[in-house]
Design a protein around this motif. Structure first.
Motif, PDB file in Angstrom:
ATOM      1  N   LEU A  31      51.141   0.072  70.972  1.00  0.00           N
ATOM      2  CA  LEU A  31      51.439  -0.349  69.599  1.00  0.00           C
ATOM      3  C   LEU A  31      52.361   0.709  69.011  1.00  0.00           C
ATOM      4  O   LEU A  31      51.911   1.773  68.578  1.00  0.00           O
ATOM      5  CB  LEU A  31      50.154  -0.470  68.773  1.00  0.00           C
ATOM      6  CG  LEU A  31      49.257  -1.697  68.995  1.00  0.00           C
ATOM      7  CD1 LEU A  31      48.744  -1.782  70.430  1.00  0.00           C
ATOM      8  CD2 LEU A  31      48.084  -1.663  68.035  1.00  0.00           C
ATOM      9  N   ASP A 211      56.431  -9.720  68.376  1.00  0.00           N
ATOM     10  CA  ASP A 211      55.316  -9.287  69.226  1.00  0.00           C
ATOM     11  C   ASP A 211      54.466 -10.451  69.709  1.00  0.00           C
ATOM     12  O   ASP A 211      53.978 -10.443  70.847  1.00  0.00           O
ATOM     13  CB  ASP A 211      54.436  -8.298  68.467  1.00  0.00           C
ATOM     14  CG  ASP A 211      55.083  -6.931  68.330  1.00  0.00           C
ATOM     15  OD1 ASP A 211      56.071  -6.649  69.035  1.00  0.00           O
ATOM     16  OD2 ASP A 211      54.586  -6.131  67.502  1.00  0.00           O
ATOM     17  N   TYR A 215      53.506 -11.198  73.568  1.00  0.00           N
ATOM     18  CA  TYR A 215      52.138 -11.405  74.069  1.00  0.00           C
ATOM     19  C   TYR A 215      51.987 -12.736  74.782  1.00  0.00           C
ATOM     20  O   TYR A 215      51.387 -12.812  75.862  1.00  0.00           O
ATOM     21  CB  TYR A 215      51.136 -11.319  72.917  1.00  0.00           C
ATOM     22  CG  TYR A 215      49.741 -11.714  73.360  1.00  0.00           C
ATOM     23  CD1 TYR A 215      49.108 -11.031  74.400  1.00  0.00           C
ATOM     24  CD2 TYR A 215      49.068 -12.789  72.782  1.00  0.00           C
ATOM     25  CE1 TYR A 215      47.845 -11.397  74.840  1.00  0.00           C
ATOM     26  CE2 TYR A 215      47.813 -13.159  73.209  1.00  0.00           C
ATOM     27  CZ  TYR A 215      47.191 -12.467  74.245  1.00  0.00           C
ATOM     28  OH  TYR A 215      45.952 -12.842  74.686  1.00  0.00           O
ATOM     29  N   PHE A 234      54.388  -3.610  72.320  1.00  0.00           N
ATOM     30  CA  PHE A 234      54.601  -4.204  71.001  1.00  0.00           C
ATOM     31  C   PHE A 234      55.393  -3.238  70.112  1.00  0.00           C
ATOM     32  O   PHE A 234      55.344  -2.020  70.296  1.00  0.00           O
ATOM     33  CB  PHE A 234      53.266  -4.557  70.353  1.00  0.00           C
ATOM     34  CG  PHE A 234      52.483  -5.579  71.133  1.00  0.00           C
ATOM     35  CD1 PHE A 234      53.094  -6.701  71.664  1.00  0.00           C
ATOM     36  CD2 PHE A 234      51.116  -5.414  71.340  1.00  0.00           C
ATOM     37  CE1 PHE A 234      52.377  -7.643  72.380  1.00  0.00           C
ATOM     38  CE2 PHE A 234      50.383  -6.344  72.056  1.00  0.00           C
ATOM     39  CZ  PHE A 234      51.011  -7.473  72.580  1.00  0.00           C
ATOM     40  N   THR A 237      54.744  -2.715  64.364  1.00  0.00           N
ATOM     41  CA  THR A 237      54.148  -1.719  63.472  1.00  0.00           C
ATOM     42  C   THR A 237      55.142  -0.598  63.178  1.00  0.00           C
ATOM     43  O   THR A 237      55.226  -0.108  62.044  1.00  0.00           O
ATOM     44  CB  THR A 237      52.853  -1.138  64.069  1.00  0.00           C
ATOM     45  OG1 THR A 237      53.053  -0.859  65.463  1.00  0.00           O
ATOM     46  CG2 THR A 237      51.696  -2.114  63.923  1.00  0.00           C
ATOM     47  N   GLN A 252      50.279  -6.389  60.175  1.00  0.00           N
ATOM     48  CA  GLN A 252      50.635  -6.468  61.593  1.00  0.00           C
ATOM     49  C   GLN A 252      49.623  -5.743  62.467  1.00  0.00           C
ATOM     50  O   GLN A 252      49.316  -6.186  63.577  1.00  0.00           O
ATOM     51  CB  GLN A 252      52.038  -5.907  61.826  1.00  0.00           C
ATOM     52  CG  GLN A 252      52.560  -6.121  63.241  1.00  0.00           C
ATOM     53  CD  GLN A 252      52.611  -7.593  63.619  1.00  0.00           C
ATOM     54  OE1 GLN A 252      52.887  -8.444  62.779  1.00  0.00           O
ATOM     55  NE2 GLN A 252      52.339  -7.898  64.880  1.00  0.00           N
ATOM     56  N   THR A 256      47.721  -7.553  65.462  1.00  0.00           N
ATOM     57  CA  THR A 256      47.735  -7.018  66.822  1.00  0.00           C
ATOM     58  C   THR A 256      46.322  -6.805  67.338  1.00  0.00           C
ATOM     59  O   THR A 256      46.037  -7.015  68.521  1.00  0.00           O
ATOM     60  CB  THR A 256      48.537  -5.707  66.878  1.00  0.00           C
ATOM     61  OG1 THR A 256      49.833  -5.910  66.305  1.00  0.00           O
ATOM     62  CG2 THR A 256      48.715  -5.248  68.316  1.00  0.00           C
TER      63      THR A 256
END
Length: 361
Positions: A31, A211, A215, A234, A237, A252, A256
């Motif tokens: 992240l 993102d 995914y 990802f 953020t 976000q 996530t």
């Protein structure tokens, strides 16, 4: 003769270690730029209360602000602070004296990912430019091991990853940005995702993928092809923090966390992955905290940008929860840690020694 015997014993020890490990597959998730402060304390009330960072003080306060850090973090990342803390290990709560840091001095993305995947900070890797990484990375190494050939793949939102992971040299598939996944025999759903990503709005730049699409690419590929090692990178953020949009940054982070929950539920529902897959979650760098405006930034001049966090959950990771010992781990240790979980011994090559693995036991 002694050398032959010693080599044989070493091979037997490695084989036994590999056989004893229950981890047969591994998923790594990053992240980008998510601060340890939000992970361990939840939403920052100072930032929530400033209109320049949050356009919806009332709504975000009701949704994410509570009196205690424990309550705030559970609202922000409920999967993290229910399932992960119960079943795995979480490092980096500096309020408890437990520290996780990057060892590289640059404290931004490419150097951070290089350290994470190669096991050492390299002063030559000092920009985010699209320059092929000269260093052997963990995914490249694993892809060369027996039983893993062609079973390692990366899906990332940021389009610099083909250079970070040097896909031209490493031979692994690194599907990044808005690049179509063009491999033989892909499913209709993956073909549809190829189409959708070009019709979705550019978030920060046209070449950066949402993102959620990154995914969905990764999840569908797991369903279809059953890779043994998957990396999901990802980005949002970090993008939102750079924009100074704390409201969307929090939202976000929450989305996530929901993705992580969906990912874990899938892994535990598929017989190929269930109870034999380890999940590693982390960030590539930290951000500032004080002065307050430095939360938007990172880099070698930003105090606190070296501060990160790490979570590990899987069949070979004892459920210790939030680690409270006064120790420091470094990102340069993660490559060997991940390698050991797979029963392997990663060598970074080129005269560099990967950091020693973290003792998860």
């Amino acid at each position: 003769m002694k050398r032959i015997i010693l080599t044989g014993l070493l091979f037997i020890c490695v084989s036994i270690s590999s056989a004893q490990n229950k981890t047969k597959n591994l998923v790594i998730v990053t992240l980008d730029g998510l601060r340890w402060q939000e992970v361990f304390r939840g939403a920052d009330s100072l930032l929530v209360n400033l209109a320049e960072y949050n356009s919806d003080k009332k709504g975000i306060t009701e949704r994410f602000i509570r009196k205690s850090p424990a309550a705030r973090r559970e609202l922000l990342m409920p999967f993290f602070w229910s399932t992960v803390v119960q079943k795995g290990q979480i490092y980096g709560n500096r309020d408890l004296g437990n520290k996780a840091e990057v060892a590289n001095t640059f404290r931004f993305s490419y150097p951070g990912y290089n350290e994470l995947f190669t096991g050492f900070p390299d002063p030559r890797v000092n920009s985010n430019d699209k320059i092929p990484n000269p260093n052997t990375n963990l995914l490249e190494y694993v892809n060369q091991q027996k039983g893993f050939e062609g079973k390692v793949i990366a899906f990332t939102s940021w389009d610099v990853f083909p250079f970070i992971l040097n896909d031209k040299r490493s031979g692994i598939i690194v599907n990044s940005g808005l690049t179509d996944l063009n491999i033989p025999g892909i499913s209709e759903r993956l073909k549809l995702l190829n189409e959708i990503q070009h019709q979705s709005p550019g978030f920060v730049a046209e070449e950066i993928r949402l993102d959620v699409l990154t995914y969905q690419f990764g999840k569908q590929y797991m369903i279809d092809k059953k890779p043994r090692v998957l990396y999901l990178g990802f980005d949002e953020t970090d993008d939102l923090a750079h924009q100074g949009n704390y409201k969307m940054y929090l939202q976000q982070a929450r989305k996530t966390d929901a993705i992580l929950a969906d990912l874990w539920n899938y892994l535990q529902s598929d017989p190929f992955y269930k109870d034999q897959t380890t999940l590693v979650i982390t960030s590539d760098h930290g951000r500032g905290e004080m002065p307050l405006e430095t939360w938007q930034s990172h880099g070698e001049k930003i105090e606190g940008a070296e501060q990160v966090w790490v979570a590990v959950m899987g069949p070979d990771t004892p459920a210790k929860g939030e680690i409270k010992t006064a120790t420091t781990i470094y990102h340069k240790q993660l490559a060997q840690t991940i390698s050991e979980l797979l029963g392997l011994d990663f060598k970074s090559g080129a005269g560099h020694e990967a950091g020693a693995g973290i003792n998860l036991k």
